[in-house]
Motif scaffolding. Structure first.
Motif, PDB file in Angstrom:
ATOM      1  N   GLU A 230     -13.130 -20.780 -47.657  1.00 58.79           N
ATOM      2  CA  GLU A 230     -14.423 -21.468 -47.691  1.00 58.79           C
ATOM      3  C   GLU A 230     -14.258 -22.780 -48.450  1.00 58.79           C
ATOM      4  O   GLU A 230     -13.747 -22.782 -49.566  1.00 58.79           O
ATOM      5  CB  GLU A 230     -15.455 -20.577 -48.381  1.00 58.79           C
ATOM      6  CG  GLU A 230     -16.791 -21.208 -48.643  1.00 58.79           C
ATOM      7  CD  GLU A 230     -17.514 -21.635 -47.387  1.00 58.79           C
ATOM      8  OE1 GLU A 230     -17.690 -22.868 -47.208  1.00 58.79           O
ATOM      9  OE2 GLU A 230     -17.891 -20.767 -46.589  1.00 58.79           O
ATOM     10  N   ASP A 231     -14.701 -23.886 -47.852  1.00 60.15           N
ATOM     11  CA  ASP A 231     -14.539 -25.182 -48.513  1.00 60.15           C
ATOM     12  C   ASP A 231     -15.751 -25.596 -49.343  1.00 60.15           C
ATOM     13  O   ASP A 231     -15.717 -26.604 -50.026  1.00 60.15           O
ATOM     14  CB  ASP A 231     -14.162 -26.282 -47.522  1.00 60.15           C
ATOM     15  CG  ASP A 231     -15.126 -26.420 -46.368  1.00 60.15           C
ATOM     16  OD1 ASP A 231     -16.141 -25.700 -46.342  1.00 60.15           O
ATOM     17  OD2 ASP A 231     -14.857 -27.232 -45.474  1.00 60.15           O
ATOM     18  N   ASP A 232     -16.804 -24.807 -49.341  1.00 60.37           N
ATOM     19  CA  ASP A 232     -17.968 -25.058 -50.191  1.00 60.37           C
ATOM     20  C   ASP A 232     -17.812 -24.202 -51.452  1.00 60.37           C
ATOM     21  O   ASP A 232     -17.829 -22.967 -51.381  1.00 60.37           O
ATOM     22  CB  ASP A 232     -19.250 -24.702 -49.437  1.00 60.37           C
ATOM     23  CG  ASP A 232     -20.500 -24.961 -50.258  1.00 60.37           C
ATOM     24  OD1 ASP A 232     -20.666 -24.288 -51.307  1.00 60.37           O
ATOM     25  OD2 ASP A 232     -21.313 -25.805 -49.855  1.00 60.37           O
TER      26      ASP A 232
ATOM     27  N   ASN B 165      -8.802 -24.470 -47.059  1.00 56.65           N
ATOM     28  CA  ASN B 165      -8.370 -25.025 -45.775  1.00 56.65           C
ATOM     29  C   ASN B 165      -7.489 -24.037 -45.024  1.00 56.65           C
ATOM     30  O   ASN B 165      -6.994 -23.057 -45.591  1.00 56.65           O
ATOM     31  CB  ASN B 165      -7.647 -26.363 -45.977  1.00 56.65           C
ATOM     32  CG  ASN B 165      -6.397 -26.210 -46.808  1.00 56.65           C
ATOM     33  OD1 ASN B 165      -5.425 -25.611 -46.372  1.00 56.65           O
ATOM     34  ND2 ASN B 165      -6.412 -26.753 -48.017  1.00 56.65           N
TER      35      ASN B 165
ATOM     36  N   ASP C 264     -14.617 -19.276 -43.069  1.00 53.19           N
ATOM     37  CA  ASP C 264     -15.594 -20.292 -42.672  1.00 53.19           C
ATOM     38  C   ASP C 264     -15.090 -20.907 -41.366  1.00 53.19           C
ATOM     39  O   ASP C 264     -13.884 -21.090 -41.185  1.00 53.19           O
ATOM     40  CB  ASP C 264     -15.683 -21.354 -43.767  1.00 53.19           C
ATOM     41  CG  ASP C 264     -16.740 -22.409 -43.506  1.00 53.19           C
ATOM     42  OD1 ASP C 264     -17.522 -22.255 -42.546  1.00 53.19           O
ATOM     43  OD2 ASP C 264     -16.791 -23.376 -44.277  1.00 53.19           O
ATOM     44  N   LEU C 265     -15.979 -21.198 -40.442  1.00 52.82           N
ATOM     45  CA  LEU C 265     -15.543 -21.788 -39.174  1.00 52.82           C
ATOM     46  C   LEU C 265     -15.251 -23.277 -39.289  1.00 52.82           C
ATOM     47  O   LEU C 265     -14.357 -23.794 -38.634  1.00 52.82           O
ATOM     48  CB  LEU C 265     -16.592 -21.553 -38.082  1.00 52.82           C
ATOM     49  CG  LEU C 265     -16.780 -20.095 -37.676  1.00 52.82           C
ATOM     50  CD1 LEU C 265     -17.850 -19.985 -36.604  1.00 52.82           C
ATOM     51  CD2 LEU C 265     -15.484 -19.490 -37.201  1.00 52.82           C
ATOM     52  N   ARG C 266     -15.999 -23.970 -40.124  1.00 48.99           N
ATOM     53  CA  ARG C 266     -15.790 -25.411 -40.321  1.00 48.99           C
ATOM     54  C   ARG C 266     -15.068 -25.618 -41.646  1.00 48.99           C
ATOM     55  O   ARG C 266     -15.609 -25.325 -42.707  1.00 48.99           O
ATOM     56  CB  ARG C 266     -17.119 -26.149 -40.338  1.00 48.99           C
ATOM     57  CG  ARG C 266     -17.816 -26.099 -39.019  1.00 48.99           C
ATOM     58  CD  ARG C 266     -19.047 -26.976 -39.044  1.00 48.99           C
ATOM     59  NE  ARG C 266     -19.755 -26.825 -37.789  1.00 48.99           N
ATOM     60  CZ  ARG C 266     -21.064 -26.727 -37.679  1.00 48.99           C
ATOM     61  NH1 ARG C 266     -21.819 -26.791 -38.758  1.00 48.99           N
ATOM     62  NH2 ARG C 266     -21.636 -26.593 -36.513  1.00 48.99           N
ATOM     63  N   LEU C 267     -13.858 -26.120 -41.548  1.00 50.98           N
ATOM     64  CA  LEU C 267     -13.030 -26.318 -42.738  1.00 50.98           C
ATOM     65  C   LEU C 267     -12.534 -27.749 -42.807  1.00 50.98           C
ATOM     66  O   LEU C 267     -12.380 -28.412 -41.776  1.00 50.98           O
ATOM     67  CB  LEU C 267     -11.814 -25.391 -42.707  1.00 50.98           C
ATOM     68  CG  LEU C 267     -12.068 -23.898 -42.761  1.00 50.98           C
ATOM     69  CD1 LEU C 267     -10.780 -23.140 -42.487  1.00 50.98           C
ATOM     70  CD2 LEU C 267     -12.627 -23.516 -44.121  1.00 50.98           C
ATOM     71  N   ASN C 268     -12.237 -28.201 -44.011  1.00 48.83           N
ATOM     72  CA  ASN C 268     -11.572 -29.483 -44.183  1.00 48.83           C
ATOM     73  C   ASN C 268     -10.132 -29.353 -43.702  1.00 48.83           C
ATOM     74  O   ASN C 268      -9.539 -28.287 -43.782  1.00 48.83           O
ATOM     75  CB  ASN C 268     -11.588 -29.900 -45.655  1.00 48.83           C
ATOM     76  CG  ASN C 268     -12.979 -30.186 -46.164  1.00 48.83           C
ATOM     77  OD1 ASN C 268     -13.832 -30.658 -45.416  1.00 48.83           O
ATOM     78  ND2 ASN C 268     -13.215 -29.892 -47.423  1.00 48.83           N
TER      79      ASN C 268
ATOM     80  N   ASP D  40      -9.503 -25.788 -38.026  1.00 47.17           N
ATOM     81  CA  ASP D  40     -10.794 -25.177 -38.327  1.00 47.17           C
ATOM     82  C   ASP D  40     -10.587 -23.667 -38.454  1.00 47.17           C
ATOM     83  O   ASP D  40      -9.466 -23.162 -38.348  1.00 47.17           O
ATOM     84  CB  ASP D  40     -11.843 -25.540 -37.268  1.00 47.17           C
ATOM     85  CG  ASP D  40     -11.560 -24.974 -35.887  1.00 47.17           C
ATOM     86  OD1 ASP D  40     -10.698 -24.074 -35.743  1.00 47.17           O
ATOM     87  OD2 ASP D  40     -12.217 -25.417 -34.928  1.00 47.17           O
TER      88      ASP D  40
END
Length: 75
Positions: free
Chosen positions: A8-10, A34, A53-57, A61
């Motif tokens: 998770e990037d958050d 990431n 997480d599906l959206r990653l830095n 992804d």
């Protein structure tokens, strides 16, 4: 007790997920932000579950990362 890797990037979501997983009695073996690190940590810790997480830095992804992990693990 399951071993869980959090991807998770958050920062706040990562912290909330970690605490929630620990409260229900599972072990968090790592938290990364990431896809590349997720692959490395999966090889290192061999978790039972990857919370992705599906959206990653970065260049991978969450879906691409899990495709790569599936090449060497049945998670």
């Amino acid at each position: 007790m399951a071993k869980v890797l959090i991807v998770e990037d958050d920062f706040m979501l990562s912290l909330i997920n970690k605490k929630s997983i620990e409260i229900i009695g599972h072990q968090v073996v790592g938290t990364v932000t990431n896809g590349a690190d997720a692959i490395i940590e999966t090889k290192k810790h061999k978790p039972d579950v990857v919370m992705m997480d599906l959206r990653l830095n970065g260049s991978l992804d969450g879906i691409d990362t899990m495709i790569e992990i599936a090449k060497f693990s049945n998670i």
